[in-house]
Design a protein around this motif. Structure first.
Motif, short mmCIF file in Angstrom:
data_model
loop_
_atom_site.label_atom_id
_atom_site.label_comp_id
_atom_site.label_asym_id
_atom_site.label_seq_id
_atom_site.Cartn_x
_atom_site.Cartn_y
_atom_site.Cartn_z
N ARG A 11 64.16 41.36 -5.62
CA ARG A 11 64.80 42.47 -6.33
C ARG A 11 66.04 41.98 -7.08
NH1 ARG A 11 64.44 47.49 -2.07
NH2 ARG A 11 62.19 47.76 -2.27
N ASN A 12 66.81 41.12 -6.47
CA ASN A 12 68.01 40.61 -7.13
C ASN A 12 67.65 39.74 -8.32
OD1 ASN A 12 69.79 41.97 -5.56
ND2 ASN A 12 70.21 40.26 -4.19
N LEU A 13 66.61 38.92 -8.19
CA LEU A 13 66.20 38.08 -9.32
C LEU A 13 65.65 38.92 -10.46
CD1 LEU A 13 64.56 35.07 -7.47
CD2 LEU A 13 66.78 35.15 -8.61
N LEU A 14 64.93 40.00 -10.14
CA LEU A 14 64.42 40.88 -11.19
C LEU A 14 65.56 41.60 -11.90
CD1 LEU A 14 61.23 42.49 -9.61
CD2 LEU A 14 61.34 40.86 -11.48
N LYS A 15 66.57 42.03 -11.15
CA LYS A 15 67.72 42.68 -11.77
C LYS A 15 68.46 41.72 -12.69
CE LYS A 15 68.69 46.13 -8.23
NZ LYS A 15 69.64 46.56 -7.19
N LYS A 16 68.63 40.48 -12.24
CA LYS A 16 69.33 39.49 -13.06
C LYS A 16 68.53 39.16 -14.31
CE LYS A 16 72.03 37.34 -9.44
NZ LYS A 16 72.31 36.13 -8.68
N SER A 17 67.21 39.06 -14.18
CA SER A 17 66.41 38.74 -15.36
C SER A 17 66.40 39.91 -16.35
CB SER A 17 64.97 38.36 -14.95
OG SER A 17 64.31 39.48 -14.41
N LYS A 18 66.41 41.14 -15.86
CA LYS A 18 66.48 42.29 -16.75
C LYS A 18 67.83 42.37 -17.44
CE LYS A 18 63.09 45.18 -14.41
NZ LYS A 18 62.87 46.42 -13.64
N MET A 19 68.89 41.98 -16.72
CA MET A 19 70.22 42.02 -17.31
C MET A 19 70.38 40.97 -18.40
SD MET A 19 72.55 42.71 -13.93
CE MET A 19 74.08 42.55 -14.80
N THR A 20 69.78 39.79 -18.20
CA THR A 20 69.90 38.73 -19.20
C THR A 20 69.05 39.04 -20.44
OG1 THR A 20 68.18 37.46 -18.09
CG2 THR A 20 70.46 36.95 -17.51
N PRO A 61 61.91 40.84 4.63
CA PRO A 61 62.99 41.55 3.95
C PRO A 61 63.88 40.63 3.13
CG PRO A 61 62.87 42.24 6.23
CD PRO A 61 61.94 41.10 6.08
N ILE A 62 64.05 39.41 3.58
CA ILE A 62 64.85 38.45 2.80
C ILE A 62 64.17 38.17 1.47
CG2 ILE A 62 65.70 36.07 2.74
CD1 ILE A 62 66.08 36.31 5.80
N LEU A 63 62.87 37.95 1.49
CA LEU A 63 62.14 37.69 0.25
C LEU A 63 62.16 38.89 -0.68
CD1 LEU A 63 59.05 35.72 1.60
CD2 LEU A 63 61.06 34.82 0.41
N VAL A 64 62.03 40.10 -0.12
CA VAL A 64 62.10 41.31 -0.95
C VAL A 64 63.48 41.44 -1.58
CG1 VAL A 64 62.05 43.83 -0.87
CG2 VAL A 64 60.27 42.52 0.27
N PHE A 65 64.53 41.19 -0.80
CA PHE A 65 65.90 41.25 -1.31
C PHE A 65 66.10 40.25 -2.44
CE2 PHE A 65 70.25 39.62 -1.13
CZ PHE A 65 70.95 40.78 -1.42
N LEU A 66 65.64 39.03 -2.24
CA LEU A 66 65.79 38.00 -3.29
C LEU A 66 65.00 38.36 -4.53
CD1 LEU A 66 65.62 34.75 -1.16
CD2 LEU A 66 67.63 35.75 -2.27
#
Length: 80
Positions: free
Chosen positions: A68-77, A61-66
């Motif tokens: 998802r957060n990295l994908l959101k940040k990359s989509k935002m940038t 779950p930690i890896l999935v959380f990380l």
């Protein structure tokens, strides 16, 4: 309906508990793990397998959380 789901949940938890108990009783052989020259004291193989399973339940779950957060940040940038 609510009582039925409780009964199913209790039955499921009992089956899981029983299978863990049987697994632990059947795998009482002691093993010693060696990694980079260091050896652990002899431990029952069932404890090592259950520990690895629990670590996977914690790390996944930690890896999935990380991820998802990295994908959101990359989509935002990329939008900027």
């Amino acid at each position: 309906m609510r009582n039925f789901t409780k009964i199913i949940m209790v039955a499921f938890l009992l089956m899981i508990s029983l299978s863990i108990l049987v697994f632990t009783i059947e795998n009482q052989n002691s093993v010693s793990l060696v990694f980079l020259g260091d050896a652990t004291p002899p431990i029952a193989i069932s404890i090592l397998i259950l520990f690895a399973f629990l670590m996977g339940m914690v790390i996944a779950p930690i890896l999935v959380f990380l991820r998802r957060n990295l994908l959101k940040k990359s989509k935002m940038t990329k939008k900027w």
